[in-house]
Design an enzyme around this catalytic site. Structure first.
Site, mmCIF file in Angstrom:
data_model
loop_
_atom_site.group_PDB
_atom_site.id
_atom_site.type_symbol
_atom_site.label_atom_id
_atom_site.label_comp_id
_atom_site.label_asym_id
_atom_site.label_seq_id
_atom_site.Cartn_x
_atom_site.Cartn_y
_atom_site.Cartn_z
ATOM 1 N N SER A 42 -10.273 -6.650 13.822
ATOM 2 C CA SER A 42 -10.325 -5.545 12.866
ATOM 3 C C SER A 42 -11.493 -5.709 11.890
ATOM 4 O O SER A 42 -11.363 -5.414 10.720
ATOM 5 C CB SER A 42 -9.004 -5.475 12.114
ATOM 6 O OG SER A 42 -8.707 -6.738 11.529
ATOM 7 N N ARG A 44 0.835 -1.210 0.000
ATOM 8 C CA ARG A 44 0.000 0.000 0.000
ATOM 9 C C ARG A 44 0.857 1.243 0.000
ATOM 10 O O ARG A 44 1.794 1.353 0.778
ATOM 11 C CB ARG A 44 -0.903 0.036 1.241
ATOM 12 C CG ARG A 44 -1.987 -0.986 1.128
ATOM 13 C CD ARG A 44 -2.936 -0.962 2.283
ATOM 14 N NE ARG A 44 -3.518 -2.292 2.335
ATOM 15 C CZ ARG A 44 -4.470 -2.663 3.154
ATOM 16 N NH1 ARG A 44 -4.977 -1.799 4.012
ATOM 17 N NH2 ARG A 44 -4.937 -3.889 3.121
ATOM 18 N N ASP A 66 -16.009 -2.484 4.205
ATOM 19 C CA ASP A 66 -14.912 -1.607 3.791
ATOM 20 C C ASP A 66 -14.811 -1.558 2.266
ATOM 21 O O ASP A 66 -15.624 -2.161 1.557
ATOM 22 C CB ASP A 66 -13.581 -2.030 4.437
ATOM 23 C CG ASP A 66 -13.040 -3.342 3.889
ATOM 24 O OD1 ASP A 66 -13.831 -4.124 3.327
ATOM 25 O OD2 ASP A 66 -11.829 -3.594 4.028
ATOM 26 N N GLU A 105 -10.940 -11.701 13.070
ATOM 27 C CA GLU A 105 -10.008 -10.731 13.628
ATOM 28 C C GLU A 105 -10.785 -9.591 14.257
ATOM 29 O O GLU A 105 -11.900 -9.274 13.821
ATOM 30 C CB GLU A 105 -9.129 -10.157 12.519
ATOM 31 C CG GLU A 105 -8.235 -11.152 11.843
ATOM 32 C CD GLU A 105 -7.184 -10.447 10.994
ATOM 33 O OE1 GLU A 105 -6.106 -10.160 11.528
ATOM 34 O OE2 GLU A 105 -7.452 -10.162 9.819
ATOM 35 N N HIS A 146 -9.470 -0.563 3.469
ATOM 36 C CA HIS A 146 -10.232 0.456 4.186
ATOM 37 C C HIS A 146 -9.556 1.825 4.138
ATOM 38 O O HIS A 146 -10.077 2.785 4.687
ATOM 39 C CB HIS A 146 -10.406 0.022 5.636
ATOM 40 C CG HIS A 146 -9.090 -0.194 6.316
ATOM 41 N ND1 HIS A 146 -8.292 -1.263 6.012
ATOM 42 C CD2 HIS A 146 -8.419 0.539 7.233
ATOM 43 C CE1 HIS A 146 -7.187 -1.188 6.725
ATOM 44 N NE2 HIS A 146 -7.230 -0.113 7.474
HETATM 45 C C1 VG1 Z 1 -4.928 -4.427 9.606
HETATM 46 C C2 VG1 Z 1 -5.632 -5.273 10.647
HETATM 47 C C3 VG1 Z 1 -5.506 -6.747 10.303
HETATM 48 C C4 VG1 Z 1 -6.066 -6.965 8.878
HETATM 49 C C5 VG1 Z 1 -5.328 -6.070 7.900
HETATM 50 C C6 VG1 Z 1 -5.873 -6.167 6.493
HETATM 51 O O1 VG1 Z 1 -3.547 -4.705 9.620
HETATM 52 O O2 VG1 Z 1 -5.128 -5.015 11.927
HETATM 53 O O3 VG1 Z 1 -6.217 -7.484 11.256
HETATM 54 O O4 VG1 Z 1 -5.930 -8.299 8.506
HETATM 55 O O5 VG1 Z 1 -5.449 -4.716 8.311
HETATM 56 O O6 VG1 Z 1 -7.243 -5.877 6.425
HETATM 57 P P1 VG1 Z 1 -2.490 -3.764 10.395
HETATM 58 O O7 VG1 Z 1 -1.154 -4.370 10.132
HETATM 59 O O8 VG1 Z 1 -2.658 -2.383 9.844
HETATM 60 O O9 VG1 Z 1 -2.854 -3.801 11.833
HETATM 61 V V1 VG1 Z 1 -7.911 -5.278 4.979
HETATM 62 O O10 VG1 Z 1 -9.531 -5.338 5.067
HETATM 63 O O11 VG1 Z 1 -7.325 -3.689 5.155
HETATM 64 O O12 VG1 Z 1 -7.100 -5.965 3.801
HETATM 65 CO CO CO Z 2 -10.453 -4.898 3.336
#
Ligand code: VG1
Ligand code: CO
Length: 564
Positions: free
Chosen positions: A382, A27, A292, A380, A122
């Site tokens: 999240s 990203r 999201d 999760e 997101h």
């Molecule tokens: C975050 C979340 C994690 C999730 C990841 C991708 O990662 O904490 O649980 O799997 O986003 O979600 P991080 O390293 O920023 O904590 V998605 O829906 O953004 O692909």
């Molecule tokens: Co996502």
């Protein structure tokens, strides 16, 4: 076939040092992909080069994105590079759009060796927002750490990429297109598919659509409000919930995918989905949900906006899992949650004698467990929940799972959750995010914290806040050994576990894009005090977490950017 064969070029490039895929793909700001010379090309070439030529030659791959700004431009380049890298067939979502959960479904349907998903999930979109690239493999799920580190290694020394610059694909017309390439190259077939239909088909085989239709549009229907937040799920919501299950049009809001998500963060939480929360406050709707940008996350709300924490949502689905026909047929092999997710699920696992696994944050760790037939449901904190029907978390699946529970139990969301607490006790859970903080400052903080908790004297240490005393029982830097392939993932978050089971966890985000993001997760279990305010209940733990990390002093902040 086009008239004259298309030219295949090899273009010289220079490597970038920062193309390491994080928790979920690579990203960066849109401008990085858009304006840094060959930045996109380099990463895409690294993905193709990571696949053995024998597997890649003539193979099928899937491509789609969440429709954010730069989606189309990126797909054009990916098609041109796929052709030049020997891919034989590309399956692409109509208009270049495909939700993240639909990708594994399409990968499996077409027996593809993998898929490329254009999304920063997101994170905000638009010309000034974020763009991202996720790479999934043949099982449908996110590439394992072994694969992502291989991609990263290749990207660091990349000197050239292959491309077919004259190739123009039409993303608007469903069906096949064929492209003839010069010399030894095999022709490329592109198939533009309706991923909504494939995905709907998958769900039809998991849930009892007749019962759901009755719940949503039968004699005494419940009123639902679903917010796609201008992300990729709009068309899926309209087709599945409205057209097929009979929800009225008023049930589906923000269902037109937009390149900038209408200027909002497409993040399903109480802050960013405020419009949904507000519209539910007066009790006009019994059930609410938001997703999201790429459709893999979900937030579940009850009447008057009653908020179900993702950790509770996971535990409730686990406890009611046989309300979902799929699990009645396939059985339940095991549960899994990411380490920061509350331990509410563990209590259900214990009561039902079902095995439970604790993995690092990020969905990629669940894939191996599901492929090996060890796990059927995972989630999760999240806002991610999903079953082993695919290898991604699945927002719409979570909604239908909840609706199945409501349809079987004939109870409201709030009652279902409260029943759960009465049965198992309650895990109060919250997450503090400190966004865009100084990377060096927080790296120092994490280092110092790690040294502190590794000291032998830290265990058994007591912390007193008001009338509460917490004694450390265990503290470590979470390390995970995959039970299937024995691969080890280190450095997955610092955790302090107290003797009453309460936990403080510190992690640096892998998906944030402005500076660094620190996450503090607080989790505490209560057997009797079931209906208190979460922030009040967790304030002693928060005090300890901030005190020992000195986070505010180190970052100059006075509070978190966002609390979920
Ligand atoms: C975050 C979340 C994690 C999730 C990841 C991708 O990662 O904490 O649980 O799997 O986003 O979600 P991080 O390293 O920023 O904590 V998605 O829906 O953004 O692909
Ligand atoms: Co996502």
């Amino acid at each position: 076939m086009e008239n004259s064969p298309l030219q295949v070029l090899t273009v010289a490039t220079a490597p970038y040092p920062d193309q390491r895929p994080s928790s979920s793909g690579l990203r960066k700001k849109v401008s990085v992909f858009q304006f840094k010379r060959s930045y996109l090309h380099n990463f895409i070439q690294s993905i193709f080069s990571s696949i053995d030529l024998r597997d890649r030659q003539g193979s099928t791959m899937v491509v789609g994105g969440d429709g954010r700004f730069f989606n189309r431009a990126a797909i054009e380049v990916i098609v041109q590079m796929a052709a030049a890298n020997g891919v034989g067939r590309l399956i692409i979502g109509h208009h270049g759009i495909m939700s993240t959960p639909a990708v594994p479904c399409v990968i499996r349907k077409y027996k593809a060796i993998g898929g490329i998903i254009l999304t920063a999930s997101h994170n905000p979109g638009g010309p000034d927002g974020d763009f991202g690239i996720k790479f999934n493999t043949a099982n449908g799920g996110p590439a394992s750490e072994a694969v992502t580190s291989k991609i990263f290694q290749i990207s660091r020394t990349l000197e050239k990429f292959a491309i077919c610059p004259g190739l123009r694909v039409d993303l608007e017309t469903l069906g096949k297109q064929a492209f003839d390439l010069e010399n030894k190259f095999k022709p490329l077939t592109v198939e533009i598919v309706d991923s909504v239909e494939s995905y709907a088909n998958l769900l039809r085989n998991i849930f009892d659509f007749a019962a759901l239709k009755d719940l949503l549009s039968g004699e005494n229907p419940i009123r639902v409000r679903i917010d796609a937040m201008h992300g990729v799920l709009g068309p899926y919501v309209k087709r599945i919930l409205c057209k097929e299950l009979g929800c009225p049009a008023i049930s589906a809001i923000n269902c037109v995918p937009m390149e900038d998500f209408g200027g909002q963060h497409p993040d399903p939480n109480l802050t960013d989905a405020a419009e949904l929360v507000d519209s539910m406050r007066d009790g006009s709707f019994d059930f609410g949900a938001a997703f999201d940008g790429d459709g893999d996350r979900n937030m579940i709300l009850g009447k008057h906006g009653f908020f179900v924490t993702p950790s509770d949502s996971l535990a409730v689905i686990a406890d009611n899992i046989f309300c979902i026909p799929y699990f009645q047929h396939s059985g339940v092999r095991g549960f899994a949650r990411s380490m920061p997710t509350s331990t509410a699920l563990d209590r259900v696992a214990k009561a039902t004698k079902i095995e439970i696994y604790e993995t690092p944050a990020g969905w990629k760790f669940f894939g191996n467990l599901m492929d090996a037939g060890l796990v059927s449901l995972c989630g999760e904190e999240s806002f991610g929940t999903g079953g082993d029907h695919i290898r991604e978390k699945d927002g719409l699946w979570a909604v239908l799972a909840w609706l199945s529970i409501i349809s079987t139990r004939r109870r409201s969301v709030e009652d279902i959750v409260k029943d759960h607490w009465l049965k198992y006790g309650r895990n109060y859970f919250t997450r503090y995010d400190y966004q865009n903080v100084d990377l060096d400052a927080v790296c120092d903080m994490m280092e110092d914290l790690e040294i502190m908790i590794a000291d032998k004297t830290f265990v058994k240490q007591r912390f007193a806040v008001k009338d509460k005393i917490f004694q450390v029982e265990k503290a470590d830097n979470f390390e995970y050994t995959d039970p299937v392939d024995s691969s080890i993932s280190r450095n997955q978050g610092l955790r302090i576990i107290f003797s009453d089971g309460s936990r403080i966890i510190y992690r640096l985000s892998g998906t944030g894009n402005d500076g660094a993001t620190v996450r503090i997760y607080l989790d505490s279990y209560e057997k009797d005090l079931l209906f208190e305010d979460t922030q009040v209940m967790l304030s002693p733990l928060a005090t300890i977490a901030l005190k020992i990390s000195q986070l505010h002093l180190r970052t100059g902040r006075i509070g978190p950017s966002i609390i979920t």
